[in-house]
Design an enzyme around this catalytic site. Structure first.
Site, PDB file in Angstrom:
ATOM      1  N   ALA A   1       3.977   7.575   2.971  1.00  0.00           N
ATOM      2  CA  ALA A   1       5.441   7.603   3.100  1.00  0.00           C
ATOM      3  C   ALA A   1       6.067   8.258   1.869  1.00  0.00           C
ATOM      4  CB  ALA A   1       5.975   6.175   3.282  1.00  0.00           C
TER       5      ALA A   1
ATOM      6  N   CYS B   1      11.305   1.098  -7.031  1.00  0.00           N
ATOM      7  CA  CYS B   1      12.485   1.657  -6.366  1.00  0.00           C
ATOM      8  C   CYS B   1      13.752   0.833  -6.598  1.00  0.00           C
ATOM      9  CB  CYS B   1      12.217   1.773  -4.863  1.00  0.00           C
ATOM     10  SG  CYS B   1      11.236   0.436  -4.164  1.00  0.00           S
TER      11      CYS B   1
ATOM     12  N   HIS C   1      17.561   1.402   0.146  1.00  0.00           N
ATOM     13  CA  HIS C   1      17.759   0.013  -0.289  1.00  0.00           C
ATOM     14  C   HIS C   1      19.232  -0.194  -0.664  1.00  0.00           C
ATOM     15  CE1 HIS C   1      13.514  -0.337  -0.321  1.00  0.00           C
ATOM     16  NE2 HIS C   1      13.257  -0.321  -1.618  1.00  0.00           N
TER      17      HIS C   1
ATOM     18  N   SER D   1      -8.477  10.994   5.238  1.00  0.00           N
ATOM     19  CA  SER D   1      -7.608  12.143   5.545  1.00  0.00           C
ATOM     20  C   SER D   1      -8.176  13.474   5.072  1.00  0.00           C
ATOM     21  CB  SER D   1      -6.234  11.950   4.893  1.00  0.00           C
ATOM     22  OG  SER D   1      -5.567  10.874   5.483  1.00  0.00           O
TER      23      SER D   1
ATOM     24  N   GLY E   1       9.599   1.143   2.054  1.00  0.00           N
ATOM     25  CA  GLY E   1       9.012   0.791   0.757  1.00  0.00           C
ATOM     26  C   GLY E   1       7.616   0.227   0.895  1.00  0.00           C
TER      27      GLY E   1
HETATM   28  P1  NAP Z   1       1.364   4.605   2.495  1.00  0.00           P
HETATM   29  O1  NAP Z   1       2.361   5.235   3.381  1.00  0.00           O
HETATM   30  O2  NAP Z   1       0.582   3.453   3.008  1.00  0.00           O
HETATM   31  O3  NAP Z   1       0.373   5.745   1.955  1.00  0.00           O
HETATM   32  C1  NAP Z   1      -0.715   5.446   1.153  1.00  0.00           C
HETATM   33  C2  NAP Z   1      -1.319   6.734   0.617  1.00  0.00           C
HETATM   34  O4  NAP Z   1      -2.384   6.408  -0.281  1.00  0.00           O
HETATM   35  C3  NAP Z   1      -1.941   7.604   1.704  1.00  0.00           C
HETATM   36  O5  NAP Z   1      -1.756   8.950   1.348  1.00  0.00           O
HETATM   37  C4  NAP Z   1      -3.400   7.229   1.617  1.00  0.00           C
HETATM   38  O6  NAP Z   1      -4.264   8.250   2.073  1.00  0.00           O
HETATM   39  C5  NAP Z   1      -3.569   7.063   0.135  1.00  0.00           C
HETATM   40  N1  NAP Z   1      -4.731   6.266  -0.232  1.00  0.00           N
HETATM   41  C6  NAP Z   1      -5.032   5.011   0.163  1.00  0.00           C
HETATM   42  N2  NAP Z   1      -6.187   4.605  -0.381  1.00  0.00           N
HETATM   43  C7  NAP Z   1      -6.643   5.634  -1.140  1.00  0.00           C
HETATM   44  C8  NAP Z   1      -7.795   5.841  -1.938  1.00  0.00           C
HETATM   45  N3  NAP Z   1      -8.718   4.898  -2.083  1.00  0.00           N
HETATM   46  N4  NAP Z   1      -7.934   7.025  -2.577  1.00  0.00           N
HETATM   47  C9  NAP Z   1      -7.010   7.983  -2.443  1.00  0.00           C
HETATM   48  N5  NAP Z   1      -5.902   7.853  -1.693  1.00  0.00           N
HETATM   49  C10 NAP Z   1      -5.723   6.685  -1.043  1.00  0.00           C
HETATM   50  O7  NAP Z   1       2.048   4.066   1.163  1.00  0.00           O
HETATM   51  P2  NAP Z   1       3.334   4.623   0.373  1.00  0.00           P
HETATM   52  O8  NAP Z   1       4.520   3.886   0.820  1.00  0.00           O
HETATM   53  O9  NAP Z   1       3.357   6.099   0.407  1.00  0.00           O
HETATM   54  O10 NAP Z   1       3.030   4.085  -1.080  1.00  0.00           O
HETATM   55  C11 NAP Z   1       1.920   4.498  -1.838  1.00  0.00           C
HETATM   56  C12 NAP Z   1       1.962   3.778  -3.184  1.00  0.00           C
HETATM   57  O11 NAP Z   1       3.111   4.209  -3.911  1.00  0.00           O
HETATM   58  C13 NAP Z   1       2.132   2.262  -3.056  1.00  0.00           C
HETATM   59  O12 NAP Z   1       0.908   1.616  -2.990  1.00  0.00           O
HETATM   60  C14 NAP Z   1       2.898   1.894  -4.290  1.00  0.00           C
HETATM   61  O13 NAP Z   1       1.967   1.627  -5.319  1.00  0.00           O
HETATM   62  C15 NAP Z   1       3.650   3.140  -4.626  1.00  0.00           C
HETATM   63  N6  NAP Z   1       5.075   3.028  -4.275  1.00  0.00           N
HETATM   64  C16 NAP Z   1       5.957   3.005  -5.275  1.00  0.00           C
HETATM   65  C17 NAP Z   1       7.286   2.890  -4.997  1.00  0.00           C
HETATM   66  C18 NAP Z   1       8.255   2.782  -6.104  1.00  0.00           C
HETATM   67  O14 NAP Z   1       9.043   1.870  -6.070  1.00  0.00           O
HETATM   68  N7  NAP Z   1       8.285   3.661  -7.069  1.00  0.00           N
HETATM   69  C19 NAP Z   1       7.748   2.802  -3.707  1.00  0.00           C
HETATM   70  C20 NAP Z   1       6.825   2.829  -2.675  1.00  0.00           C
HETATM   71  C21 NAP Z   1       5.479   2.947  -2.984  1.00  0.00           C
HETATM   72  P3  NAP Z   1      -4.986   8.223   3.538  1.00  0.00           P
HETATM   73  O15 NAP Z   1      -4.160   9.112   4.410  1.00  0.00           O
HETATM   74  O16 NAP Z   1      -6.308   8.866   3.260  1.00  0.00           O
HETATM   75  O17 NAP Z   1      -5.079   6.827   3.990  1.00  0.00           O
HETATM   76  N1  12T Z   2       5.392  -3.765  -2.591  1.00  0.00           N
HETATM   77  O1  12T Z   2       6.177   0.346  -6.604  1.00  0.00           O
HETATM   78  O2  12T Z   2       6.815  -3.287  -0.494  1.00  0.00           O
HETATM   79  O3  12T Z   2       5.613  -1.661  -7.090  1.00  0.00           O
HETATM   80  O4  12T Z   2       8.699  -2.249  -0.778  1.00  0.00           O
HETATM   81  C1  12T Z   2       7.373  -0.640  -4.312  1.00  0.00           C
HETATM   82  C2  12T Z   2       7.764  -1.073  -3.062  1.00  0.00           C
HETATM   83  C3  12T Z   2       5.675  -2.279  -4.389  1.00  0.00           C
HETATM   84  C4  12T Z   2       6.006  -0.821  -6.291  1.00  0.00           C
HETATM   85  C5  12T Z   2       7.559  -2.584  -1.158  1.00  0.00           C
HETATM   86  C6  12T Z   2       6.071  -2.727  -3.144  1.00  0.00           C
HETATM   87  C7  12T Z   2       6.349  -1.253  -4.952  1.00  0.00           C
HETATM   88  C8  12T Z   2       7.110  -2.114  -2.483  1.00  0.00           C
END
Ligand code: NAP
Ligand code: 12T
Length: 358
Positions: A13, A128, A252, A40, A159
């Site tokens: 996402a 976020c 948000h 992927s 999120g």
């Molecule tokens: P998501 O939609 O579930 O996507 C997860 C991504 O991580 C996919 O590209 C997945 O690839 C990849 N991945 C999972 N396991 C992996 C591994 N072992 N090695 C390499 N890549 C892997 O999650 P998202 O919402 O994009 O969030 C991803 C991360 O960003 C979260 O876990 C969180 O730590 C962080 N985040 C931060 C904020 C913030 O507040 N700044 C907000 C949201 C998320 P595949 O396609 O191969 O499964």
């Molecule tokens: N669990 O970056 O679930 O620490 O909305 C961000 C968003 C962790 C993070 C969520 C989360 C983070 C969420």
């Protein structure tokens, strides 16, 4: 001469929004590399009209990378970000793993870009919910000081990742089209993929984001407390949060109550917010003008409105703060950090590796 930029978690996402932010970025880019898990690898995603093949994230994948944007969960950052730094890249990490590490700047560029000047190869992007609150409150802190913050969030499901978005859409369809009682909807992800129980989000509000800590606050709530103190460089600011998931796909909203140190006239508070980069004042009760999640989606700004004095506390102020959690809350703040690193001449290998290779 431009940079090679890698996105780790490019299919997620946040990762897909990072691709979009890089397409529109002012950074000089020679090459973009898209990384994810083995699941992927081999699939393709589009960047500026070109199909790029997704690669598996490995310890040796970062040769030649100048900037690596990580958004693939904390354990992926813990394992691979140090290898990216060792290979000479600067890492911008979106996960919570490095945020409280004293060797890692925690950056909202409008607020504390200067903390990157002595970086050690990893810059952390805050949570976020914290980021948008910082954009709204920094102009107030600068002029009148901040004594305390009490915040309640109304957080979008995006999120929690791509699967949480799909779960929410399915539940809303089953409840509205198929007539399923919301209590009987089946949930597998929300409120939090990492916890044991799951509850429906359709027609609901769940006061749990991330897992619980031992003081009965959730991690999301404690991130808002601890990250605010680090970004504002003031451990004395009092911060308590209640973080709630609502059935909104993106953006948000936050009800923020603050007490300033010095008396802050409301008209001057509005002016300070309107003049702060990244913030947009949207506040006219006479015309029913206030920030709304649906209007913030797709925008890099943080919208602030409903600014008003507390009825009892002389230095108390309430406001409503809205931003796209996938953009300023994650992908845009990360790409903006990369642009700021470039502008300040900070895209360079580190001399000494301060992070453990696992
Ligand atoms: P998501 O939609 O579930 O996507 C997860 C991504 O991580 C996919 O590209 C997945 O690839 C990849 N991945 C999972 N396991 C992996 C591994 N072992 N090695 C390499 N890549 C892997 O999650 P998202 O919402 O994009 O969030 C991803 C991360 O960003 C979260 O876990 C969180 O730590 C962080 N985040 C931060 C904020 C913030 O507040 N700044 C907000 C949201 C998320 P595949 O396609 O191969 O499964
Ligand atoms: N669990 O970056 O679930 O620490 O909305 C961000 C968003 C962790 C993070 C969520 C989360 C983070 C969420």
């Amino acid at each position: 001469m431009g940079y090679t930029v890698a996105i780790v978690g490019a299919t997620g996402a946040v990762g897909t929004q990072m691709i979009k932010m890089l397409e529109e970025s002012t950074l000089p880019i020679d090459k973009v590399r898209l990384l994810a898990s083995a699941r992927s690898a081999g699939k393709t995603l589009n960047f500026k009209g070109q199909e790029l093949v997704i690669e598996e994230t490995t310890e040796t994948a970062f040769e030649g990378v100048d900037i690596a944007l990580f958004s693939a969960g904390g354990s992926t950052s813990a394992k691979f970000a140090p290898y990216a730094v060792k290979a000479g890249a600067v890492v911008v990490d979106n996960t919570s793993f490095f945020r409280q590490n004293p060797d890692v700047p925690l950056v909202v560029p409008e607020v504390n870009a200067h903390t990157m000047d002595a970086h050690n190869g990893i810059i952390a992007c805050p949570n976020c919910s914290t980021i948008q609150m910082m954009v709204a409150l920094e102009p107030i802190r600068q002029k009148w000081g901040l004594d305390r913050i009490i915040v309640s969030t109304y957080q979008a499901v995006s999120g929690a990742g791509a699967r949480a978005i799909e779960e929410t859409k399915r539940e809303l369809k089953e409840a509205v089209v198929d007539g399923v009682d919301p209590k009987d909807l089946k949930a597998e992800i929300l409120p939090c993929g990492g916890d044991k129980k799951h509850y429906p989000i359709a027609f609901n509000a769940l006061p749990q984001i991330d897992v619980f800590t031992d003081n009965d606050y959730t991690y999301e709530e404690m991130k808002m407390t601890n990250e605010t103190k680090k970004i504002m460089e003031d451990d004395a600011i009092k911060v308590s949060a209640t973080c709630v998931r609502v059935p909104v796909l993106s953006a948000h909203s936050e009800s923020v109550y603050i007490e300033t140190k010095d008396l802050a006239p409301i008209a001057e508070v509005k002016e300070a917010i309107a003049n702060f980069p990244g913030a947009v004042l949207e506040d006219d009760p006479s015309q029913q003008i206030y920030p709304q999640a649906v209007n913030a989606v797709g925008s890099r700004e943080t919208y602030v409105g409903r600014i008003r004095k507390d009825l009892d506390a002389e230095k108390g102020i309430h406001m409503w703060v809205v931003s796209d959690n996938l953009l300023k809350g994650a992908a845009w703040n990360s790409v903006q950090i990369a642009e700021t690193l470039h502008e300040r001449g900070l895209v360079r290998p580190t001399a000494e590796l301060k992070f453990e290779l696992k």
